[in-house]
Design a protein around this motif. Structure first.
Motif, PDB file in Angstrom:
ATOM      1  N   THR A  69       0.818  -1.213   0.000  1.00 54.95           N
ATOM      2  CA  THR A  69       0.000   0.000   0.000  1.00 54.95           C
ATOM      3  C   THR A  69       0.846   1.254   0.000  1.00 54.95           C
ATOM      4  O   THR A  69       0.330   2.350  -0.146  1.00 54.95           O
ATOM      5  N   ALA A  76      -1.721   3.973  -0.475  1.00 54.60           N
ATOM      6  CA  ALA A  76      -2.543   4.291   0.680  1.00 54.60           C
ATOM      7  C   ALA A  76      -1.711   4.154   1.930  1.00 54.60           C
ATOM      8  O   ALA A  76      -0.735   3.418   1.967  1.00 54.60           O
ATOM      9  N   GLN A 129      -7.873   4.834   0.875  1.00 56.91           N
ATOM     10  CA  GLN A 129      -8.477   3.505   0.837  1.00 56.91           C
ATOM     11  C   GLN A 129      -8.490   2.892   2.232  1.00 56.91           C
ATOM     12  O   GLN A 129      -7.662   3.208   3.085  1.00 56.91           O
ATOM     13  N   SER A 130      -9.441   2.010   2.461  1.00 58.32           N
ATOM     14  CA  SER A 130      -9.546   1.331   3.744  1.00 58.32           C
ATOM     15  C   SER A 130      -8.588   0.147   3.780  1.00 58.32           C
ATOM     16  O   SER A 130      -8.149  -0.358   2.739  1.00 58.32           O
ATOM     17  N   PHE A 144      -9.962  -2.836   1.969  1.00 62.68           N
ATOM     18  CA  PHE A 144      -9.738  -2.791   0.521  1.00 62.68           C
ATOM     19  C   PHE A 144      -8.338  -3.279   0.193  1.00 62.68           C
ATOM     20  O   PHE A 144      -8.123  -4.029  -0.760  1.00 62.68           O
ATOM     21  N   HIS A 204     -17.227  -1.377   2.831  1.00 63.82           N
ATOM     22  CA  HIS A 204     -16.119  -0.428   2.786  1.00 63.82           C
ATOM     23  C   HIS A 204     -15.006  -0.809   3.750  1.00 63.82           C
ATOM     24  O   HIS A 204     -13.826  -0.790   3.396  1.00 63.82           O
ATOM     25  N   THR A 251     -10.851   1.173  -6.169  1.00 63.98           N
ATOM     26  CA  THR A 251     -10.087   2.140  -5.390  1.00 63.98           C
ATOM     27  C   THR A 251     -10.997   3.046  -4.576  1.00 63.98           C
ATOM     28  O   THR A 251     -10.731   3.348  -3.404  1.00 63.98           O
ATOM     29  N   GLU A 252     -12.095   3.466  -5.178  1.00 64.06           N
ATOM     30  CA  GLU A 252     -13.017   4.384  -4.506  1.00 64.06           C
ATOM     31  C   GLU A 252     -14.120   3.657  -3.746  1.00 64.06           C
ATOM     32  O   GLU A 252     -15.028   4.287  -3.213  1.00 64.06           O
ATOM     33  N   GLN A 253     -14.017   2.314  -3.692  1.00 68.51           N
ATOM     34  CA  GLN A 253     -14.998   1.491  -2.972  1.00 68.51           C
ATOM     35  C   GLN A 253     -16.433   1.832  -3.372  1.00 68.51           C
ATOM     36  O   GLN A 253     -17.322   1.957  -2.533  1.00 68.51           O
TER      37      GLN A 253
END
Length: 758
Positions: free
Chosen positions: A149, A159, A257-258, A261, A307, A594-596
């Motif tokens: 990430t 991320a 991002q979480s 994810f 998410h 990427t944007e969930q």
């Protein structure tokens, strides 16, 4: 790292603008008035419209039995019972839960299957080695995710993923490592019987948890230890002992991002059912998260996107796509006229969902009245969340029938619906409710038979039911049936013009197009030649504001980029063209991931594309954007066939009239972006230009209601005249679409290819 929503490049958290494209990382444009709004704000300061990213949070308190036989649970066979959605282990605490179990000597509950009661303490067995290896493998996975990430080629994004305190404690404390004993942290979770004794797991000392005496966490506070998810309403912590609580939260860092994810994007196989997990993944991703990930991929418009998920001390949190603004199906049918065929279609969808939910023990999701929602715009049945099957109360087909029998009784059926149609539907639902019909395959067969019998009082307008739809359209042109000698010709000129319009009812334009025409002339003392090359792309986006337009623009950009590299002096092959389409699909799909994005917010686009190399033409399309061809000898022809449910049924042998009686007949069967390449199969075909030819690429805003077929003599045929400028002709097509349709964006490209004899 922050991921730019426009170009997807990675940026440090401190940056305010994308270092690649200059897009703001702190502000977004309001979908209503266009004013710049902070990404962390809930509403536009100018017009009051909702602009923030809102998630539905499900919070509950984790409880476990005081002692379990862990070794025995490893090989426990599957049973019917399932898990409470909010009592699943979570992502950041996947390894943290191991440290908690070690510190307190209270093993965690299994994620998947209930286990027959046993009160003996788990004794060291041969399974210890595999348990420790699994824990070690999870640690490696999390380490790889943390590294990936930062600069991930696999994800294509960056991320910031902070190591949870529990994970850090596990890594840094040699005393704990040497004290590892077999735990069931790597075993999927199980629902806990009310009869079993329970004990609350103490909160990890590294986490800051509100004091137990603090009964309410007020709106404006943050959920979890990171200041990211802000409560939009009070959270009554004292009510967690009575069950779960649902609240809405505002994502204050929507471009980050979480961790879920990052873990789900890690190249580890996702299991196909709840009782068949990959060991390391079973630890890293909680069972309920795996259920959402798998089912959302299979039913992406129906099952909400997940998410994130994590442990918050002895509490567990699940963040889902918020569908609370969509009306409950039971309430909608009581206030809106409904055709029996529409209810039949929804029942068919429920049948397929029942089959898909069974391996995950979440069939209860179909029996909660407020959980069945409706996407009104597309008339798509949706689930607000997943509900686990209750222990000792396995959902049955009878319960499904009883639910739909109630719905059918309260539904406001259209006043001109024949009683016979209602009676036939009531009979099937009644048999289902009384257990006379209790087999899935039999129900499928009955519903298909009933579908062919139900005919709405007002037939659905269907251009596809007209024979002209599938064949050449000549409209009584005078054609000479005598044999005609085909003279060898050369392409003399190639020109194109395109235009797009927002339409009369939409607030923004989700269409996009691209035109590239090249003419190369070679001249010498004894020879002269001209070569023509053209790339024409039209996309009709979907996915709401800042969704559809992004998808369509991205598809045009990626296709141009691809063919600049892979198209030189000869027309690309079918394989090369298909690969290019999948390349564009992957770019949109990656952005969705990427944007969930989930459900109706998951952006996508249709595509129709034409490649011209002198007299050779290639056509590729996905969705319902079309290519028409007009020639003096053949008149107007529709070259492409829409990728929609009605056409799919026709290809399966159903007659066109019956196929287009389905309420979902015009629903797309494929598009670029919502799903991965396994669900995209572009149609590619080739033909030669043998006479003067006009090609029309058009979105459905222009093609709906047989518009081109009806008006081609006045709006298409004149464009073949070389003295007629293309630009005003295309503008006239747009005006025609607004005059007779106007309900959607309208886009058209006209390509005129004129030939001469060799």
């Amino acid at each position: 790292m922050l991921v730019c929503s426009k170009c997807h490049s990675q940026n440090p958290n401190s940056h305010k603008f994308c270092q690649k494209c200059g897009m703001s990382l702190t502000h977004k444009s309001c979908g209503q008035c266009g004013a710049p709004v902070l990404a962390s704000e809930l509403k536009c300061h100018n017009c009051g419209a909702i602009t923030g990213q809102i998630w539905l949070a499900i919070v509950d308190r984790q409880r476990v039995p005081q002692s379990r036989d862990v070794a025995a649970e490893v090989d426990t066979p599957a049973v019917e019972e399932s898990v409470s959605v909010a009592t699943m282990p979570t992502v950041e605490m996947a390894v943290g839960s191991v440290s908690e179990a070690i510190a307190t000597h209270i093993p965690e509950e299994s994620e998947i299957e209930p286990q027959a009661g046993t009160t003996e303490e788990a004794s060291p067995t041969s399974s210890e080695t595999s348990d420790v290896d699994t824990i070690a493998s999870l640690s490696e996975v999390l380490t790889q995710v943390a590294e990936s990430t930062e600069t991930s080629e696999t994800l294509g994004v960056e991320a910031t993923v902070e190591t949870p305190p529990e994970v850090a404690t596990l890594k840094e404390s040699p005393e704990i490592e040497t004290a590892i004993e077999p735990t069931d942290a790597d075993i999927p979770e199980t629902p806990i019987s009310e009869e079993q004794s329970e004990a609350v797991i103490p909160a990890a000392t590294a986490l800051e948890i509100p004091e137990e005496t603090e009964e309410i966490l007020p709106a404006g506070s943050f959920l979890g230890e990171e200041n990211r998810y802000q409560l939009l309403e009070d959270l009554a912590l004292n009510q967690l002992t009575q069950g779960e609580i649902q609240v809405k939260v505002l994502d204050c860092i929507p471009l980050q991002q979480s961790l879920l994810f990052a873990l789900s994007s890690h190249p580890v196989e996702i299991p196909d059912r709840m009782d068949n997990p990959t060991p390391a993944l079973a630890l890293a991703i909680p069972a309920i998260a795996k259920a959402y990930l798998a089912l959302h991929s299979q039913f992406y418009a129906i099952v909400p996107a997940i998410h994130d998920a994590w442990h918050w001390g002895d509490r567990r949190v699940l963040l889902l796509e918020d569908r609370s603004t969509q009306p409950a199906l039971m309430e909608y049918v009581q206030t809106n006229p409904i055709l029996p065929s529409q209810i039949l279609h929804w029942l068919q969808e429920v049948t397929e969902l029942w089959i898909g939910l069974e391996p995950w023990h979440c069939r209860q999701s179909l029996l909660e009245p407020q959980n069945l929602r409706l996407d009104v715009e597309d008339q798509i049945l949706c689930l607000q969340r997943l509900y686990p099957d209750q222990p000792h109360a396995t959902p049955t087909f009878t319960a499904v029938g009883q639910f739909w029998q109630t719905l059918l009784n309260v539904a406001q059926l259209t006043t001109d619906t024949e009683q016979e149609e209602i009676s036939e539907l009531q009979q099937v639902v009644g048999e289902l409710a009384s257990a006379e019909l209790d087999n899935v395959e039999e129900l499928r067969s009955r519903l298909e038979t009933l579908q062919s019998q139900l005919h709405p009082a007002t037939p659905i307008s269907s251009p596809q039911s007209d024979p002209l739809y599938l064949g050449a359209i000549t409209d009584n042109l005078d054609m000479d049936d005598s044999p005609t000698m085909v003279m060898p010709v050369l392409l003399e000129s190639l020109e194109a013009s395109g235009e797009t319009d927002i339409g009369r009812q939409r607030t923004h334009n989700e269409d996009d197009f691209g035109i590239e025409t090249q003419v190369k002339q070679r001249q010498g003392a004894r020879a002269f030649s001209t070569h023509h090359k053209g790339l024409y792309i039209l996309c009709d986006g979907m996915g709401g504001h800042e969704g559809g337009e992004i998808a369509s623009a991205l598809a045009v950009e990626k296709l141009r980029e691809y063919f600049h590299r892979h198209w030189q002096d000869s027309l690309p092959t079918q394989e090369v063209i298909s690969t290019g389409v999948l390349f564009a699909n992957q770019a949109i799909y990656d952005l969705n991931q990427t944007e969930q994005r989930g459900g109706s917010g998951r952006m996508g686009t249709t595509l129709v594309m034409v490649l011209v190399q002198d007299q050779n033409v290639a056509v590729a399309h996905v969705g319902d954007s079309r290519l028409y061809r007009f020639t003096p000898s053949q008149g107007l022809q529709q070259v492409t066939v829409d990728h929609e449910v009605g056409q799919r049924e026709i290809q399966r042998g159903v007659d066109p009239e019956t196929a287009y009686l389905r309420p979902d007949a015009y629903q797309l069967t494929q598009a670029l972006g919502p799903r991965n390449e396994d669900f995209v199969s572009p149609d590619v075909q080739f033909f030669k230009i043998e006479e003067d030819t006009l090609l029309i690429l058009a979105s459905d805003g222009l093609t709906d209601n047989d518009l081109l077929e009806t008006h081609y003599l006045t709006h298409v045929e004149p464009l073949l005249n070389p003295e007629m400028p293309l630009e005003p002709g295309v503008k006239a097509l747009i005006d025609l679409g607004n005059q007779y349709n106007g309900h959607d964006n309208i886009t058209a490209i006209a390509v005129r290819a004129l030939v001469r004899e060799r």
